[in-house]
Motif scaffolding. Structure first.
Motif, PDB file in Angstrom:
ATOM      1  N   ASN A 270      -7.115  -3.899 -21.014  1.00  0.00           N
ATOM      2  CA  ASN A 270      -8.493  -3.540 -20.641  1.00  0.00           C
ATOM      3  C   ASN A 270      -8.782  -2.071 -20.920  1.00  0.00           C
ATOM      4  N   GLN A 271      -7.783  -1.232 -20.779  1.00  0.00           N
ATOM      5  CA  GLN A 271      -7.958   0.173 -21.105  1.00  0.00           C
ATOM      6  C   GLN A 271      -8.221   0.349 -22.603  1.00  0.00           C
ATOM      7  N   TRP A 272      -7.516  -0.444 -23.405  1.00  0.00           N
ATOM      8  CA  TRP A 272      -7.749  -0.419 -24.852  1.00  0.00           C
ATOM      9  C   TRP A 272      -9.174  -0.893 -25.160  1.00  0.00           C
ATOM     10  N   LEU A 273      -9.592  -1.980 -24.514  1.00  0.00           N
ATOM     11  CA  LEU A 273     -10.947  -2.496 -24.730  1.00  0.00           C
ATOM     12  C   LEU A 273     -11.999  -1.456 -24.356  1.00  0.00           C
ATOM     13  N   GLU A 274     -11.733  -0.733 -23.270  1.00  0.00           N
ATOM     14  CA  GLU A 274     -12.681   0.296 -22.854  1.00  0.00           C
ATOM     15  C   GLU A 274     -12.767   1.405 -23.905  1.00  0.00           C
ATOM     16  N   GLU A 275     -11.625   1.888 -24.339  1.00  0.00           N
ATOM     17  CA  GLU A 275     -11.627   3.015 -25.271  1.00  0.00           C
ATOM     18  C   GLU A 275     -12.135   2.614 -26.655  1.00  0.00           C
ATOM     19  N   GLU A 276     -12.065   1.324 -26.974  1.00  0.00           N
ATOM     20  CA  GLU A 276     -12.617   0.841 -28.236  1.00  0.00           C
ATOM     21  C   GLU A 276     -14.112   0.525 -28.134  1.00  0.00           C
ATOM     22  N   GLY A 277     -14.670   0.649 -26.919  1.00  0.00           N
ATOM     23  CA  GLY A 277     -16.101   0.467 -26.745  1.00  0.00           C
ATOM     24  C   GLY A 277     -16.541  -0.947 -26.408  1.00  0.00           C
ATOM     25  N   TYR A 278     -15.600  -1.833 -26.137  1.00  0.00           N
ATOM     26  CA  TYR A 278     -15.965  -3.215 -25.819  1.00  0.00           C
ATOM     27  C   TYR A 278     -16.207  -3.442 -24.327  1.00  0.00           C
ATOM     28  N   LEU A 279     -15.617  -2.572 -23.502  1.00  0.00           N
ATOM     29  CA  LEU A 279     -15.720  -2.707 -22.044  1.00  0.00           C
ATOM     30  C   LEU A 279     -16.228  -1.386 -21.487  1.00  0.00           C
ATOM     31  N   LYS A 280     -17.219  -1.453 -20.633  1.00  0.00           N
ATOM     32  CA  LYS A 280     -17.826  -0.245 -20.068  1.00  0.00           C
ATOM     33  C   LYS A 280     -17.637  -0.237 -18.553  1.00  0.00           C
ATOM     34  N   LEU A 281     -17.032   0.839 -18.034  1.00  0.00           N
ATOM     35  CA  LEU A 281     -16.852   0.988 -16.592  1.00  0.00           C
ATOM     36  C   LEU A 281     -17.992   1.806 -16.000  1.00  0.00           C
ATOM     37  N   LYS A 282     -18.311   1.510 -14.741  1.00  0.00           N
ATOM     38  CA  LYS A 282     -19.340   2.297 -14.055  1.00  0.00           C
ATOM     39  C   LYS A 282     -18.839   3.708 -13.786  1.00  0.00           C
ATOM     40  N   LYS A 283     -17.526   3.830 -13.497  1.00  0.00           N
ATOM     41  CA  LYS A 283     -16.896   5.148 -13.345  1.00  0.00           C
ATOM     42  C   LYS A 283     -15.403   5.006 -13.604  1.00  0.00           C
ATOM     43  N   LYS A 284     -14.774   6.116 -13.915  1.00  0.00           N
ATOM     44  CA  LYS A 284     -13.353   6.119 -14.216  1.00  0.00           C
ATOM     45  C   LYS A 284     -12.555   5.807 -12.940  1.00  0.00           C
ATOM     46  N   PRO A 285     -11.473   5.043 -13.046  1.00  0.00           N
ATOM     47  CA  PRO A 285     -10.652   4.759 -11.861  1.00  0.00           C
ATOM     48  C   PRO A 285      -9.999   6.034 -11.329  1.00  0.00           C
ATOM     49  N   GLU A 286      -9.764   6.049 -10.032  1.00  0.00           N
ATOM     50  CA  GLU A 286      -9.225   7.249  -9.394  1.00  0.00           C
ATOM     51  C   GLU A 286      -7.708   7.325  -9.469  1.00  0.00           C
ATOM     52  N   LYS A 287      -7.067   6.192  -9.703  1.00  0.00           N
ATOM     53  CA  LYS A 287      -5.598   6.225  -9.755  1.00  0.00           C
ATOM     54  C   LYS A 287      -5.093   5.247 -10.802  1.00  0.00           C
ATOM     55  N   PRO A 288      -3.905   5.517 -11.350  1.00  0.00           N
ATOM     56  CA  PRO A 288      -3.335   4.587 -12.335  1.00  0.00           C
ATOM     57  C   PRO A 288      -2.983   3.255 -11.702  1.00  0.00           C
ATOM     58  N   GLY A 289      -3.075   2.196 -12.503  1.00  0.00           N
ATOM     59  CA  GLY A 289      -2.713   0.862 -12.016  1.00  0.00           C
ATOM     60  C   GLY A 289      -3.785   0.228 -11.168  1.00  0.00           C
ATOM     61  N   THR A 290      -5.025   0.645 -11.330  1.00  0.00           N
ATOM     62  CA  THR A 290      -6.140   0.081 -10.566  1.00  0.00           C
ATOM     63  C   THR A 290      -6.497  -1.300 -11.114  1.00  0.00           C
ATOM     64  N   ASP A 291      -6.590  -2.267 -10.217  1.00  0.00           N
ATOM     65  CA  ASP A 291      -7.028  -3.598 -10.634  1.00  0.00           C
ATOM     66  C   ASP A 291      -8.483  -3.544 -11.092  1.00  0.00           C
ATOM     67  N   LEU A 292      -8.766  -4.201 -12.210  1.00  0.00           N
ATOM     68  CA  LEU A 292     -10.130  -4.229 -12.727  1.00  0.00           C
ATOM     69  C   LEU A 292     -10.935  -5.286 -11.969  1.00  0.00           C
ATOM     70  N   LYS A 293     -11.901  -4.842 -11.205  1.00  0.00           N
ATOM     71  CA  LYS A 293     -12.751  -5.735 -10.424  1.00  0.00           C
ATOM     72  C   LYS A 293     -14.134  -5.840 -11.078  1.00  0.00           C
ATOM     73  N   PRO A 294     -14.792  -6.992 -10.958  1.00  0.00           N
ATOM     74  CA  PRO A 294     -16.113  -7.161 -11.590  1.00  0.00           C
ATOM     75  C   PRO A 294     -17.127  -6.098 -11.194  1.00  0.00           C
ATOM     76  N   ASN A 295     -17.065  -5.616  -9.922  1.00  0.00           N
ATOM     77  CA  ASN A 295     -18.053  -4.631  -9.491  1.00  0.00           C
ATOM     78  C   ASN A 295     -17.804  -3.239 -10.065  1.00  0.00           C
ATOM     79  N   MET A 296     -16.684  -3.072 -10.782  1.00  0.00           N
ATOM     80  CA  MET A 296     -16.386  -1.797 -11.435  1.00  0.00           C
ATOM     81  C   MET A 296     -16.933  -1.753 -12.856  1.00  0.00           C
ATOM     82  N   ILE A 297     -17.395  -2.901 -13.358  1.00  0.00           N
ATOM     83  CA  ILE A 297     -17.780  -3.021 -14.760  1.00  0.00           C
ATOM     84  C   ILE A 297     -19.296  -2.953 -14.917  1.00  0.00           C
ATOM     85  N   ASP A 298     -19.715  -2.197 -15.917  1.00  0.00           N
ATOM     86  CA  ASP A 298     -21.117  -2.160 -16.301  1.00  0.00           C
ATOM     87  C   ASP A 298     -21.353  -3.315 -17.274  1.00  0.00           C
TER      88      ASP A 298
END
Length: 448
Positions: A270-298
């Motif tokens: 998912n981090q790769w998808l984000e950096e390639e522009g396919y996945l957009k987060l509302k804000k950057k996670p605060e710590k490593p290993g954060t579970d990707l939750k639907p409410n975190m995604i734009d």
């Protein structure tokens, strides 16, 4: 019909049983040396569920609608279900034999929870929540088993740093499983038995780096170096005890659902998808290993998201299918080709070339049922696990993101047929596809 015993060893690779440990295992080694030996090519994906049920039904994962343990509920971003026996619509081999009058004993076969009626006796598998649930057929068999052997142990916790506890629990579970199987073979009427020992899989995931000299984290002379050989010796002795309880002319089959090999690391998909522009987060996670939750995604700006695991499943945010879909259906084929191209070009942390394979379900299966992902991704031919978490300083993780795990799955398992009456030609028989095993068993026990 010949009486048959099928010994299922989850995750057992040819490297162990056909090569490196064969001479240390007097019973298994003899059965394999005197048997007809296949290398078994596993399913897409090569995972316990669907692989065992592919064997039992002769159907592909697409026909079964099984693509792993977890499946996404259509039209949602976070709802999921675990594949269980209620999802199986094809006929497993024991039901086919039951129609011909044969009694079966089925133990630990995934997924057989919740238990469904069979002609014979059944104890469900490791997806059973615990021993308080109904897990046998007939239902009264549960009380009989627990009075004799105590609460049934379905699985052990293996993703833990307390490896001593894993060893203790693994031996306890495995010994109980074989005591129960011996009891059933001695006291119940049967023509066909198939059991699956999940302990071999847990063993590999917990101890592979301690045994495999090719593992990047192997340390010679470590404390747990002999755990894998010693566990297989336990299995060998238990099978020896088992064979004493069955008629001498019983056909013996030894089979695994997939193999195992060293895990080189995990790749944050998912981090790769984000950096390639396919996945957009509302804000950057605060710590490593954060579970990707639907409410975190734009979702209004997200085209693709993924799941981690031994392989990665990617889902496209399709307009009209997803609640906030943005990808028009006619744009999906082009997006898929773009993703395939980019993923195949991903290299390792040192710039090394990877052999990454990316497929649509339609490319793999003649029929696609159930709730498949849009893409199945095998990172570096399964050598790298997919991590679904985010917030890491790099795509490349040295460890699994969901707890210690030393091994990944491999494409090739084992399948050996031993006939004590010597009617089969022994020796190497080549490669057999996993969905052909049911047919081979049926042909063999019915004398062709």
């Amino acid at each position: 019909m010949r009486k048959a015993l099928v010994i299922g060893l989850d995750c057992a690779p040819p490297r162990i049983l056909y090569d490196e440990l064969k001479d240390e295992l007097p019973v298994l080694g003899s059965l394999i040396s005197e048997g007809k030996r296949y290398v078994m090519r596993s399913s897409h994906p090569p995972i316990t569920i669907p692989a065992w049920m592919v064997m039992a039904t002769g159907k592909t994962p697409g026909e079964l609608g099984l693509y792993g343990f977890r499946h996404r509920v259509p039209g949602t971003y976070d709802d999921m279900y675990i594949a269980d026996s209620t999802r199986i619509k094809e006929e497993p081999i024991w039901n086919t034999l039951g129609k011909k009058g044969a009694n079966s004993i089925i133990v630990g076969f995934p997924p057989t929870y919740p238990p469904r009626p069979i002609k014979g006796y059944l104890i469900s598998d490791f997806i059973t929540p615990d021993h308080t649930k109904r897990y046998t057929w007939p239902p009264w068999l549960k009380n009989e088993i627990e009075k004799l052997f105590g609460p049934y142990i379905f699985d052990v916790m293996f993703r833990t740093e307390d490896r001593d506890k894993v060893v203790k629990n693994l031996w306890e579970m495995t010994r109980q499983h074989f005591r129960v199987i011996r009891y059933l073979l001695e006291n119940k009427k049967w023509d066909f038995t198939w059991f699956v020992e999940i302990g071999t899989d847990r063993l590999h995931h917990a101890f592979w780096k301690y045994w495999d000299k090719n593992h990047p984290k192997y340390v010679p002379g470590n404390k747990y170096e002999d755990v894998i050989p010693n566990y297989y010796k336990l299995i060998d002795q238990e099978i020896s005890n088992l064979l004493e309880k069955i008629p001498k002319d019983t056909m013996i089959f030894i089979v695994s659902d997939h193999g195992a090999k060293a895990m080189k690391g995990a790749f944050a998909i998912n981090q790769w998808l984000e950096e390639e522009g396919y996945l957009k987060l509302k804000k950057k996670p605060e710590k490593p290993g954060t579970d990707l939750k639907p409410n975190m995604i734009d979702w209004e700006h997200t085209k693709v998201w993924g799941w981690g695991g031994y392989y990665s499943r990617l889902f496209i945010n399709i307009r009209g299918r997803e609640p906030k879909g943005i990808v028009d259906p006619d744009e999906v084929p082009g997006l898929i080709e773009e993703l395939k191209d980019k993923l195949r070009k991903v290299r390792g942390p040192m710039g090394e070339e990877w052999k990454t394979m990316v497929y649509t379900p339609e490319e793999l299966y003649p029929v696609v049922r159930g709730d498949p992902p849009d893409l199945l991704v095998y990172l570096d031919d399964l050598s790298w696990r997919a991590a679904g978490t985010i917030g890491w300083p790099s795509y490349y993780l040295g460890e699994n993101d969901k707890g210690p795990d030393d091994a990944v799955h491999d494409w090739f398992g084992i399948f050996t047929i031993y006939d004590p009456e010597g009617t089969l030609e022994k020796g190497d028989a080549g490669i057999i596809e996993i969905h052909k095993i049911r047919e081979e068993i049926m042909w063999t026990i019915n004398d062709g």
